[in-house]
Design a protein around this motif. Structure first.
Motif, PDB file in Angstrom:
ATOM      1  N   LYS A   3     -12.097  -4.132 -11.905  1.00 43.72           N
ATOM      2  CA  LYS A   3     -12.044  -3.793 -10.492  1.00 43.72           C
ATOM      3  C   LYS A   3     -10.680  -4.139  -9.904  1.00 43.72           C
ATOM      4  CE  LYS A   3     -14.576  -4.198  -6.265  1.00 43.72           C
ATOM      5  NZ  LYS A   3     -15.272  -3.031  -5.874  1.00 43.72           N
ATOM      6  N   ILE A   4     -10.131  -5.271 -10.284  1.00 44.60           N
ATOM      7  CA  ILE A   4      -8.804  -5.679  -9.807  1.00 44.60           C
ATOM      8  C   ILE A   4      -7.749  -4.715 -10.325  1.00 44.60           C
ATOM      9  CG2 ILE A   4      -7.039  -7.469  -9.923  1.00 44.60           C
ATOM     10  CD1 ILE A   4      -9.264  -9.522  -9.886  1.00 44.60           C
ATOM     11  N   GLU A   5      -7.858  -4.307 -11.586  1.00 40.19           N
ATOM     12  CA  GLU A   5      -6.900  -3.350 -12.148  1.00 40.19           C
ATOM     13  C   GLU A   5      -6.986  -2.014 -11.429  1.00 40.19           C
ATOM     14  OE1 GLU A   5      -7.672  -3.136 -16.311  1.00 40.19           O
ATOM     15  OE2 GLU A   5      -6.886  -5.141 -16.702  1.00 40.19           O
ATOM     16  N   ASP A   6      -8.203  -1.589 -11.085  1.00 43.41           N
ATOM     17  CA  ASP A   6      -8.368  -0.340 -10.345  1.00 43.41           C
ATOM     18  C   ASP A   6      -7.734  -0.450  -8.955  1.00 43.41           C
ATOM     19  OD1 ASP A   6      -9.716   0.779 -12.447  1.00 43.41           O
ATOM     20  OD2 ASP A   6     -11.724   0.377 -11.627  1.00 43.41           O
ATOM     21  N   ILE A   7      -7.926  -1.575  -8.330  1.00 43.18           N
ATOM     22  CA  ILE A   7      -7.333  -1.791  -7.003  1.00 43.18           C
ATOM     23  C   ILE A   7      -5.809  -1.790  -7.102  1.00 43.18           C
ATOM     24  CG2 ILE A   7      -7.052  -3.472  -5.135  1.00 43.18           C
ATOM     25  CD1 ILE A   7      -9.973  -4.299  -5.613  1.00 43.18           C
ATOM     26  N   VAL A   8      -5.271  -2.463  -8.115  1.00 44.84           N
ATOM     27  CA  VAL A   8      -3.819  -2.516  -8.308  1.00 44.84           C
ATOM     28  C   VAL A   8      -3.285  -1.118  -8.605  1.00 44.84           C
ATOM     29  CG1 VAL A   8      -1.980  -3.374  -9.800  1.00 44.84           C
ATOM     30  CG2 VAL A   8      -3.747  -4.934  -9.009  1.00 44.84           C
ATOM     31  N   ASP A   9      -3.981  -0.354  -9.458  1.00 44.59           N
ATOM     32  CA  ASP A   9      -3.547   1.010  -9.768  1.00 44.59           C
ATOM     33  C   ASP A   9      -3.578   1.892  -8.519  1.00 44.59           C
ATOM     34  OD1 ASP A   9      -3.079   0.440 -12.422  1.00 44.59           O
ATOM     35  OD2 ASP A   9      -5.027   1.210 -13.132  1.00 44.59           O
ATOM     36  N   SER A  10      -4.648   1.736  -7.764  1.00 43.31           N
ATOM     37  CA  SER A  10      -4.765   2.507  -6.532  1.00 43.31           C
ATOM     38  C   SER A  10      -3.642   2.138  -5.549  1.00 43.31           C
ATOM     39  CB  SER A  10      -6.126   2.245  -5.898  1.00 43.31           C
ATOM     40  OG  SER A  10      -6.215   2.863  -4.645  1.00 43.31           O
TER      41      SER A  10
END
Length: 96
Positions: A3-10
């Motif tokens: 979830k953190i990686e998705d947020i960072v990618d976003s």
């Protein structure tokens, strides 16, 4: 962690979009600045052209009145008197 990686990618994607938009706006601003400078130069040219034509018109009015036209005799007399005063002033300065 996903979830953190998705947020960072976003977030990275949004930041890159914003940076791209900033670059486009800078480019558009530069083009508009060039257009504005060009328009200002054109206005200045037109103003000078207008002044030149007004001077030619005034000279033509004076010439017409000297040739016998009654339309602008008063203006011509005033102009001639002003020129005579200027000449008298210059002669007085040269005499001193």
């Amino acid at each position: 962690m996903s979830k953190i990686e998705d947020i960072v990618d976003s977030l990275e994607h949004k930041i890159s979009k914003v940076l791209l938009r900033v670059d486009h706006l800078k480019q558009a601003n530069l083009e508009l600045s060039k257009d504005l400078a060009s328009a200002r130069q054109e206005i200045q040219t037109q103003k000078q052209l207008n002044i030149d034509w007004e001077e030619k018109y005034e000279a033509l009015k004076i010439a017409n009145s000297m040739l016998g036209s009654d339309d602008n005799k008063r203006e011509t007399k005033l102009k001639i008197n002003a020129l005579i005063r200027d000449i008298d002033h210059c002669i007085a300065q040269l005499s001193d």
